[in-house]
Design an enzyme around this catalytic site. Sequence first.
Site, PDB file in Angstrom:
ATOM      1  N   ARG A  35       0.857  -1.183   0.000  1.00  0.00           N
ATOM      2  CA  ARG A  35       0.000   0.000   0.000  1.00  0.00           C
ATOM      3  C   ARG A  35       0.889   1.227   0.000  1.00  0.00           C
ATOM      4  O   ARG A  35       1.871   1.268   0.755  1.00  0.00           O
ATOM      5  CB  ARG A  35      -0.867  -0.022   1.273  1.00  0.00           C
ATOM      6  CG  ARG A  35      -1.858   1.118   1.356  1.00  0.00           C
ATOM      7  CD  ARG A  35      -2.550   1.168   2.720  1.00  0.00           C
ATOM      8  NE  ARG A  35      -1.934   2.185   3.566  1.00  0.00           N
ATOM      9  CZ  ARG A  35      -2.534   2.763   4.607  1.00  0.00           C
ATOM     10  NH1 ARG A  35      -3.768   2.406   4.951  1.00  0.00           N
ATOM     11  NH2 ARG A  35      -1.927   3.670   5.328  1.00  0.00           N
ATOM     12  N   TYR A  81      -1.583  12.103   4.958  1.00  0.00           N
ATOM     13  CA  TYR A  81      -2.954  11.809   5.357  1.00  0.00           C
ATOM     14  C   TYR A  81      -3.151  10.319   5.588  1.00  0.00           C
ATOM     15  O   TYR A  81      -2.575   9.464   4.914  1.00  0.00           O
ATOM     16  CB  TYR A  81      -3.926  12.279   4.260  1.00  0.00           C
ATOM     17  CG  TYR A  81      -3.626  11.577   2.970  1.00  0.00           C
ATOM     18  CD1 TYR A  81      -4.306  10.440   2.632  1.00  0.00           C
ATOM     19  CD2 TYR A  81      -2.584  12.013   2.166  1.00  0.00           C
ATOM     20  CE1 TYR A  81      -3.967   9.742   1.500  1.00  0.00           C
ATOM     21  CE2 TYR A  81      -2.232  11.324   1.045  1.00  0.00           C
ATOM     22  CZ  TYR A  81      -2.929  10.189   0.713  1.00  0.00           C
ATOM     23  OH  TYR A  81      -2.562   9.485  -0.376  1.00  0.00           O
ATOM     24  N   ASP A 138      -5.071   3.951   0.170  1.00  0.00           N
ATOM     25  CA  ASP A 138      -6.159   4.243   1.111  1.00  0.00           C
ATOM     26  C   ASP A 138      -6.449   5.744   1.073  1.00  0.00           C
ATOM     27  O   ASP A 138      -5.536   6.552   1.294  1.00  0.00           O
ATOM     28  CB  ASP A 138      -5.680   3.832   2.516  1.00  0.00           C
ATOM     29  CG  ASP A 138      -6.754   3.931   3.580  1.00  0.00           C
ATOM     30  OD1 ASP A 138      -7.844   4.453   3.281  1.00  0.00           O
ATOM     31  OD2 ASP A 138      -6.492   3.484   4.715  1.00  0.00           O
ATOM     32  N   HIS A 158      -8.827   7.056   3.025  1.00  0.00           N
ATOM     33  CA  HIS A 158      -9.248   7.338   4.395  1.00  0.00           C
ATOM     34  C   HIS A 158     -10.521   8.174   4.485  1.00  0.00           C
ATOM     35  O   HIS A 158     -10.587   9.162   5.229  1.00  0.00           O
ATOM     36  CB  HIS A 158      -8.099   7.983   5.174  1.00  0.00           C
ATOM     37  CG  HIS A 158      -7.806   7.269   6.452  1.00  0.00           C
ATOM     38  ND1 HIS A 158      -8.298   7.690   7.646  1.00  0.00           N
ATOM     39  CD2 HIS A 158      -7.116   6.139   6.707  1.00  0.00           C
ATOM     40  CE1 HIS A 158      -7.895   6.857   8.602  1.00  0.00           C
ATOM     41  NE2 HIS A 158      -7.190   5.907   8.046  1.00  0.00           N
ATOM     42  N   GLU A 218      -9.010   2.131  -1.378  1.00  0.00           N
ATOM     43  CA  GLU A 218      -9.679   1.834  -0.104  1.00  0.00           C
ATOM     44  C   GLU A 218     -10.339   3.068   0.489  1.00  0.00           C
ATOM     45  O   GLU A 218      -9.770   4.164   0.431  1.00  0.00           O
ATOM     46  CB  GLU A 218      -8.613   1.302   0.855  1.00  0.00           C
ATOM     47  CG  GLU A 218      -9.030   1.203   2.304  1.00  0.00           C
ATOM     48  CD  GLU A 218      -7.878   0.728   3.177  1.00  0.00           C
ATOM     49  OE1 GLU A 218      -6.915   0.132   2.637  1.00  0.00           O
ATOM     50  OE2 GLU A 218      -7.929   0.959   4.393  1.00  0.00           O
ATOM     51  N   GLU A 264     -13.306  -0.991   7.249  1.00  0.00           N
ATOM     52  CA  GLU A 264     -12.583  -1.146   8.513  1.00  0.00           C
ATOM     53  C   GLU A 264     -13.344  -0.580   9.709  1.00  0.00           C
ATOM     54  O   GLU A 264     -13.077  -0.965  10.836  1.00  0.00           O
ATOM     55  CB  GLU A 264     -11.183  -0.532   8.421  1.00  0.00           C
ATOM     56  CG  GLU A 264     -11.164   0.971   8.263  1.00  0.00           C
ATOM     57  CD  GLU A 264      -9.759   1.522   8.033  1.00  0.00           C
ATOM     58  OE1 GLU A 264      -9.004   0.904   7.277  1.00  0.00           O
ATOM     59  OE2 GLU A 264      -9.439   2.559   8.620  1.00  0.00           O
ATOM     60  N   ARG A 297     -13.534  -5.014   4.030  1.00  0.00           N
ATOM     61  CA  ARG A 297     -12.371  -4.883   4.918  1.00  0.00           C
ATOM     62  C   ARG A 297     -12.709  -5.000   6.402  1.00  0.00           C
ATOM     63  O   ARG A 297     -11.934  -4.600   7.264  1.00  0.00           O
ATOM     64  CB  ARG A 297     -11.647  -3.557   4.661  1.00  0.00           C
ATOM     65  CG  ARG A 297     -11.129  -3.430   3.243  1.00  0.00           C
ATOM     66  CD  ARG A 297     -10.098  -2.340   3.134  1.00  0.00           C
ATOM     67  NE  ARG A 297      -8.916  -2.678   3.870  1.00  0.00           N
ATOM     68  CZ  ARG A 297      -8.553  -2.150   5.020  1.00  0.00           C
ATOM     69  NH1 ARG A 297      -9.272  -1.216   5.595  1.00  0.00           N
ATOM     70  NH2 ARG A 297      -7.451  -2.541   5.620  1.00  0.00           N
ATOM     71  N   GLU A 317      -4.295  -7.121   5.449  1.00  0.00           N
ATOM     72  CA  GLU A 317      -3.381  -6.028   5.800  1.00  0.00           C
ATOM     73  C   GLU A 317      -2.439  -6.502   6.910  1.00  0.00           C
ATOM     74  O   GLU A 317      -2.857  -7.191   7.839  1.00  0.00           O
ATOM     75  CB  GLU A 317      -4.185  -4.816   6.293  1.00  0.00           C
ATOM     76  CG  GLU A 317      -3.330  -3.607   6.611  1.00  0.00           C
ATOM     77  CD  GLU A 317      -4.151  -2.401   7.066  1.00  0.00           C
ATOM     78  OE1 GLU A 317      -5.294  -2.603   7.532  1.00  0.00           O
ATOM     79  OE2 GLU A 317      -3.665  -1.271   6.961  1.00  0.00           O
ATOM     80  N   TRP A 373     -11.075  12.002   9.033  1.00  0.00           N
ATOM     81  CA  TRP A 373      -9.640  11.800   9.111  1.00  0.00           C
ATOM     82  C   TRP A 373      -9.281  10.585   8.374  1.00  0.00           C
ATOM     83  O   TRP A 373      -9.012   9.949   7.734  1.00  0.00           O
ATOM     84  CB  TRP A 373      -9.151  11.624  10.555  1.00  0.00           C
ATOM     85  CG  TRP A 373      -7.692  11.259  10.546  1.00  0.00           C
ATOM     86  CD1 TRP A 373      -6.651  12.064  10.171  1.00  0.00           C
ATOM     87  CD2 TRP A 373      -7.103   9.991  10.881  1.00  0.00           C
ATOM     88  NE1 TRP A 373      -5.465  11.377  10.246  1.00  0.00           N
ATOM     89  CE2 TRP A 373      -5.723  10.103  10.676  1.00  0.00           C
ATOM     90  CE3 TRP A 373      -7.630   8.777  11.335  1.00  0.00           C
ATOM     91  CZ2 TRP A 373      -4.832   9.057  10.911  1.00  0.00           C
ATOM     92  CZ3 TRP A 373      -6.766   7.740  11.568  1.00  0.00           C
ATOM     93  CH2 TRP A 373      -5.371   7.875  11.357  1.00  0.00           C
TER      94      TRP A 373
HETATM   95  C1  GCO Z   1      -5.739   1.073   7.712  1.00  0.00           C
HETATM   96  C2  GCO Z   1      -6.434   2.059   8.537  1.00  0.00           C
HETATM   97  C3  GCO Z   1      -5.789   2.402   9.848  1.00  0.00           C
HETATM   98  C4  GCO Z   1      -6.809   3.133  10.722  1.00  0.00           C
HETATM   99  C5  GCO Z   1      -6.631   2.788  12.152  1.00  0.00           C
HETATM  100  C6  GCO Z   1      -7.699   3.412  13.023  1.00  0.00           C
HETATM  101  O1  GCO Z   1      -6.095   0.966   6.559  1.00  0.00           O
HETATM  102  O2  GCO Z   1      -4.883   0.381   8.245  1.00  0.00           O
HETATM  103  O3  GCO Z   1      -6.953   3.107   7.803  1.00  0.00           O
HETATM  104  O4  GCO Z   1      -4.581   3.060   9.730  1.00  0.00           O
HETATM  105  O5  GCO Z   1      -6.710   4.506  10.567  1.00  0.00           O
HETATM  106  O6  GCO Z   1      -6.653   1.397  12.268  1.00  0.00           O
HETATM  107  O7  GCO Z   1      -7.564   2.968  14.338  1.00  0.00           O
HETATM  108 MG    MG Z   2      -7.698   2.146   5.981  1.00  0.00          MG
END
Ligand code: GCO
Ligand code: MG
Length: 402
Positions: A147, A159, A210, A212, A236, A262, A283, A339, A402
């Site tokens: 990634r 970010y 990702d 986010h 992602e 996630e 995920r 991951e 975030w």
């Molecule tokens: C990822 C995630 C993490 C999350 C974190 C939040 O893809 O691994 O985005 O980095 O931000 O697990 O607690």
């Molecule tokens: Mg993520």
Amino acid sequence: MKIIDARVIITCPGRNFVTLKLTTDEGVTGVGDATLNGRELAVASYLTDHVCPLLLGRDASRIEDTWQFLYKGGYWRRGPVTMTAIAAVDTALWDIKGKMAGLPVYQLLGGRSRDGVTVYGHANGETVPEVLDEVARFLDLGYRAVRVQVGIQGIGSIYGVSPDTAHRESGYVPTAESSDWSTARYLHQIPALFEAVRERFGFDFALLHDAHHRLTPIEAARLGRRVEEYQLFWLEDLVPAELQEGFRIIRQHTTTPLAVGEVFNSIWDCQQLITEQLIDFIRADVVHAGGITHLRRIFQLADLYHVRSGSHGANDLSPVCLAAALHLDISIPNFGIQEYMRHSAETDEVFPHAYSFADGYLHPGEVPGLGVDIDEELAARYPYQRAYLPINRLVDGTVHSW
Ligand code: GCO
Ligand code: MG
């Protein structure tokens, strides 16, 4: 076989982890991860104050019944705190069942569907050349999937990557705020990263990214279409996924594979995404989505709709969660990828485990149960430290995902 002890252990070997440990009247123990990053004590209390007393005297072999008992019996269904607590109990019961059977948990889930679990690592850098160095490092280590995340010019932090300050070991850590997110800058700059990676390393490994949860569906659609030529394994969390139908807009415009989940904690969070085939990878993870029992249900639904697994495995999920994930990953038919953000040496010491990495694959090991434990004496040397996830704001000060 009755549960005679249920205890919650909180430890912070660099970041906070919450672990449930169950003991049966035959002296068999099982562990479950109960870590909800930034809200750890809420789950600890849910377990200690409300769930553990209910577990004493219950038959440890009744995994499904205990899941239903905690889910339906609690009346207040779903939500990250509830589902993380249920996950911890469920995972610990699978661990116990494996130990009782003398088999690694994956054997109880149907045995191996593959030889190893393909994992992806995180190549992060402030600049494209820095990321390229990191990609080279991962490929040298044998990874088959990487990634990539890069700093965006004009934006202070990379970010989606936790600044260390949010998880450092000492004292009270205030919420880390950054206030310079610009989707326009990101969309303009990010394709150059994928171009540089493919140009230097070719196409013979899986490339992931990702976003986010920072885009809107139409912005996401534009990005997906723009980067198709780089053949990403997935994009992602392009958008926040509370509005599942929003993914239709992305889907209409791009063939870049989409991954999300996630922050999901139940099958209801992704039912539409899966049944309408709006995503390619789900995920969700063991610890936040109700344990092995519930995540397996999600993966089974996904399998009917050509959606593969891609479990979240950030290092704020403990080695107990990772071990449980590997037993599921190796057994299900529709595994996609896992991951793998390595844990710190301190964390690995607190959680001795049988899983191992070789040639880009993780292997769950052959130890009965999950093959992971917590060294309680060592854990006690790392007391809980309050910490939060970062907060993100737009240039004008508006709170953004975030
Ligand atoms: C990822 C995630 C993490 C999350 C974190 C939040 O893809 O691994 O985005 O980095 O931000 O697990 O607690
Ligand atoms: Mg993520």
